[in-house]
Scaffold this motif. Structure first.
Motif, PDB file in Angstrom:
ATOM      1  N   GLU A 678       0.834  -1.195   0.000  1.00 39.24           N
ATOM      2  CA  GLU A 678       0.000   0.000   0.000  1.00 39.24           C
ATOM      3  C   GLU A 678       0.873   1.251   0.000  1.00 39.24           C
ATOM      4  N   PRO A 679       0.376   2.395  -0.536  1.00 37.58           N
ATOM      5  CA  PRO A 679       1.190   3.619  -0.588  1.00 37.58           C
ATOM      6  C   PRO A 679       1.623   4.064   0.802  1.00 37.58           C
ATOM      7  N   GLN A 680       2.765   4.775   0.844  1.00 41.16           N
ATOM      8  CA  GLN A 680       3.254   5.365   2.076  1.00 41.16           C
ATOM      9  C   GLN A 680       3.449   6.854   1.824  1.00 41.16           C
ATOM     10  N   PHE A 681       3.276   7.647   2.865  1.00 39.79           N
ATOM     11  CA  PHE A 681       3.460   9.084   2.700  1.00 39.79           C
ATOM     12  C   PHE A 681       3.743   9.706   4.063  1.00 39.79           C
ATOM     13  N   GLY A 682       4.240  10.939   4.042  1.00 42.31           N
ATOM     14  CA  GLY A 682       4.508  11.653   5.266  1.00 42.31           C
ATOM     15  C   GLY A 682       4.911  13.077   4.945  1.00 42.31           C
ATOM     16  N   ALA A 683       4.979  13.928   5.967  1.00 48.61           N
ATOM     17  CA  ALA A 683       5.313  15.323   5.755  1.00 48.61           C
ATOM     18  C   ALA A 683       6.171  15.839   6.898  1.00 48.61           C
ATOM     19  N   TYR A 684       7.104  16.771   6.573  1.00 47.99           N
ATOM     20  CA  TYR A 684       7.984  17.380   7.560  1.00 47.99           C
ATOM     21  C   TYR A 684       7.995  18.883   7.355  1.00 47.99           C
ATOM     22  N   LEU A 685       8.200  19.614   8.419  1.00 47.72           N
ATOM     23  CA  LEU A 685       8.255  21.071   8.380  1.00 47.72           C
ATOM     24  C   LEU A 685       9.703  21.520   8.552  1.00 47.72           C
ATOM     25  N   ALA A 686      10.245  22.266   7.585  1.00 47.86           N
ATOM     26  CA  ALA A 686      11.628  22.732   7.650  1.00 47.86           C
ATOM     27  C   ALA A 686      11.795  23.740   8.767  1.00 47.86           C
ATOM     28  N   THR A 687      12.970  23.738   9.373  1.00 44.02           N
ATOM     29  CA  THR A 687      13.264  24.636  10.496  1.00 44.02           C
ATOM     30  C   THR A 687      14.305  25.676  10.144  1.00 44.02           C
ATOM     31  N   GLY A 688      14.800  25.664   8.897  1.00 47.42           N
ATOM     32  CA  GLY A 688      15.849  26.596   8.512  1.00 47.42           C
ATOM     33  C   GLY A 688      17.227  26.013   8.632  1.00 47.42           C
TER      34      GLY A 688
END
Length: 752
Positions: A678-688
């Motif tokens: 099954e597909p996998q996904f995720g997200a991250y927020l950059a901190t600089g």
């Protein structure tokens, strides 16, 4: 003044079905047929219930009705319970002889002796009383002779002469008042007296004939011979009682130097080692020449024991060579008598390397300190000598201490309990060696029996104990067929040394409630150094290192090299530890598996200052990682620290590691929702700051969005999309740098 307990006879035998198989869940009830007399004591009938063992054996302590006056017998009835149903077997009769032991088959269906009338009974009792009076008079005469001897010695001293003479006169007056040897004519009908002659003999036999100050003096006596004593006469030495055996007896317990053979009599329902000639010293002060070897006496005491017996060892140090408890001695208790005073110590002498050589199951040791022969290769305090290729065994230790030995025990089989024990200084090697027989040599029991190959190696418990001055593993589980070992419970212990827990195979392990202080900084300090393991729970412990010897390096709490299924590390407190919790390197295993790993809710105090990671999982191409779940909060980690290090796919996993340190890398795959394809996904927020993201497997695409949602670009594995140079795909995630790390940017990754 209390009433002395009645002598008992130990009746042993077997209760079997017609086809020779034992009666399981069976109970035998013995009851005497009527009221009886033991001397001037009235014995009332009361049932004696005895459980039948798994092999059909029974052992019952019965009053010997053969010395009664009423001509009674015993009835024995067998009851078998299956669920709620109780089956009663036919009752049979027996007569219990006046002897220390008897065989059930030999005494069954005997005809009881004729009863006697009250007048005859009174005559018998009167004669017994007369004989006891004579014995008392003889004792008084002996005291008078000793006093006379004392007066002869002290007469040259003028001052105390008068006092001594007065004492002697008092003793003489008391002795003169005792009955004369002649007694009234108590004759009755000769036939009836002949029938009960054995009763009189028993009364006489129960009166000590000779007394010795100590047991060694009695055993060294050369003056007493069979010309002076008869079979059934009794001796006494240091308060212990003995009965004279026949001159041709082969089952006597001890023998005097003059040739008289003796049976030791139980004291307060148990056997006393000192009665067999065991002597004690003090290992702290005894010179080598003062160490008296008690091996022969201790062996004689152990040889007497029968099912369920107890042997009490005296306080002080008992020096001995290797000792054997042979096959057939089951459910024994061996306990020290000095628990609340001076300790009971078993000190094995030079040349002893097997310690107690145990031949069957069910041994209980209590209140004893066991000392070995030091750092002698292969030496052990306890060694299994089973030769029947069975794998069942139960050894239990309560309030015992083990010290100065290479190994505590070498076991073949199952069933170890240590409760409130101490591993003292100088335990040089792994404490318990689980040395299983080769599978080809094991007798296979019916399915489900604990003696079977797959089911027999289980049940190893260490609880409420102190582990001090101990440098290796509690359990080494690497012998033949050791992969079947299971059922390890280590709970509520205090460790303040260098101890580790399991080396080799570990299945069904519970390690909980322990306070484990690790004093070393070693490259071989892994608490669970496993080839493989299943069902391991490590919870509620405090595991710490000192401030001067922090545990460092790639040297984890748990290590596995072939596979690991079912590991929970939950609710522990780790202090000053710079090592991973888990390292599983399956690089040499083409089809190795790591699955069902749960690490959550632990507290880390001053940890991971130099540690490489929290978890490190490596594997070959065919290796698989399933269902790894990590949910932790960690403070104080260095910048760029890796929470998870892995190089193979993680399936159905989630990782969430919250780190407080500035610049620490983000590591989580929470929300990946991956199951098989099954597909996998995720997200991250950059901190600089530059970012190294661990996903757990190679992403197919990484898309970048500004903080206002504007699409920036993408890095795609097949190279078809715009590929910013600031995004690099890796085997387990991706890295971002330069313009791609603008604060507020969102990295959205996906794998298909």
């Amino acid at each position: 003044m209390g009433i002395a307990p009645l002598d008992k006879c130990t009746v042993t035998g077997a209760i079997l079905r017609a086809d020779g198989t034992p009666l399981n869940n069976a109970t035998v009830v013995f009851i005497v047929s009527g009221r009886e007399h033991d001397g001037d004591v009235v014995v009332l009938p009361a049932p004696v219930k005895v459980a039948v063992g798994l092999s059909g054996n029974i052992s019952a302590r019965l009053w010997p009705n053969a010395r009664g006056l009423a001509g009674t017998n015993y009835t024995a009835t067998v009851y078998v319970t299956v669920g709620d149903q109780v089956t009663t077997y036919a009752t049979w009769t027996l007569v219990v002889p006046d002897a220390p032991t008897a065989n059930l088959a030999d005494i069954s269906d005997l005809v009881p002796a004729d009863s006697v009338d009250d007048a005859t009974a009174q005559v018998i009792l009167a004669r017994a009383a007369r004989d006891e009076a004579r014995e008392a008079r003889d004792d008084a005469q002996e005291a008078r002779d000793e006093t006379q001897s004392l007066r002869d010695e002290v007469m040259p001293l003028a001052a105390p002469v008068a006092a001594v003479a007065a004492i002697i006169d008092d003793v003489t007056a008391v002795a003169g008042a005792l009955p004369a040897p002649d007694s009234p004519d108590l004759s009755v009908e000769p036939t009836k007296l002949a029938l009960r002659g054995n009763v009189e003999a028993n009364f006489v036999a129960r009166t000590p004939k000779r007394r010795f100050k100590t047991v060694p003096l009695m055993l060294a006596d050369t003056a007493t011979a069979y010309a002076d004593v008869g079979e059934g006469d009794e001796f006494e030495a240091a308060g212990y009682r003995y009965r004279v055996a026949a001159s041709d007896a082969a089952d006597n317990h001890v023998q005097m130097a003059g040739g008289v053979k003796l049976y030791v009599l139980k004291s307060e329902g148990c056997w006393r080692a000192e009665a067999f000639g065991v002597v004690t010293g003090n290992y702290l002060t005894d010179a080598p020449g003062d160490k008296i070897d008690s091996a022969a006496a201790l062996q004689a005491a152990l040889d007497v024991l029968k099912f369920g017996d107890t042997l009490v060892l005296p306080a002080g140090t008992i020096y001995t060579r290797d000792i054997t408890i042979p096959y057939g001695k089951v459910n024994l208790t061996i306990q020290g008598d000095g628990f609340f005073t001076a300790p009971t110590v078993i000190q094995f002498l030079d040349g002893a390397t097997q310690g107690f050589r145990l031949g069957q199951e069910a041994y209980n040791f209590r209140h004893i300190r066991f000392r070995g022969v030091g750092d002698v290769e292969g030496a052990a305090l306890f060694t299994s000598i089973r030769t029947d290729n069975r794998v069942d065994m139960d050894w239990q230790f309560f309030d015992c201490c083990f010290e100065a030995t290479r190994h505590v025990a070498k076991m073949r089989g199952r069933g170890l309990v240590l409760d409130n024990c101490l591993f003292g200084v100088l335990v040089y090697d792994d404490a318990f060696i689980l040395d299983y027989p080769d599978p080809a040599d094991v007798i296979q029991e019916p399915s489900g029996y604990l003696g079977s190959l797959a089911g027999g190696f289980r049940g190893f418990t260490i609880r409420n104990s102190r582990i001090h001055g101990f440098y290796q593993h509690l359990f080494r589980v690497t012998g033949n067929n050791a992969v079947n070992a299971r059922g390890f419970t280590i709970v509520g212990n205090q460790c303040d040394s260098y101890a580790r827990v399991i080396k080799g195979y570990g299945n069904d392990v519970v390690f909980t409630g322990n306070n484990w202080y690790c004093g070393w900084n070693s490259d071989d300090a892994c608490l669970f150094d496993l080839i493989s393991g299943k069902g391991i729970t490590i919870t509620g412990n405090t595991i710490s290192n000192s401030s001067t010897t922090r545990q460092t390096g790639d040297n984890p709490l748990v290590r596995a090299t072939k596979g690991l299924t079912g590991l929970t590390i939950d609710g522990n407190t780790f202090v000053r530890r710079d090592v991973p919790l888990l390292v599983a390197d399956l690089s040499a295993e083409a089809t190795g598996r790591i699955e069902n790993i749960n690490i959550r809710g632990n507290v880390y105090d001053d940890c991971f200052v130099t540690a490489p990671c929290l978890v490190k999982l490596k594997g070959a191409t065919g290796s698989l990682i399933y269902s790894v779940h990590i949910d932790e909060t960690i403070c104080g980690t260095p910048a760029n620290w890796l929470a998870v290090d892995g190089d193979i796919k993680w399936r159905g996993s989630s990782v969430k590691v919250r780190m407080v340190s500035s610049g620490a890398k983000q590591h989580n795959i929470a929300g990946s929702q991956m199951r098989d394809n099954e597909p996998q996904f995720g997200a991250y927020l950059a901190t600089g700051a530059n970012l190294d993201v661990f996903v757990g497997y190679p992403p197919k695409i990484v898309q970048i969005y500004k903080n206002d949602g504007t699409f920036v670009g993408a890095k795609v594995a097949n190279g078809l999309s715009a590929q910013p140079s600031t995004i690099t795909l890796t085997a387990t995630g991706f890295t971002a740098s330069g313009a791609a790390v603008t604060s507020g940017a969102v990295y959205y990754w996906r794998a298909e």
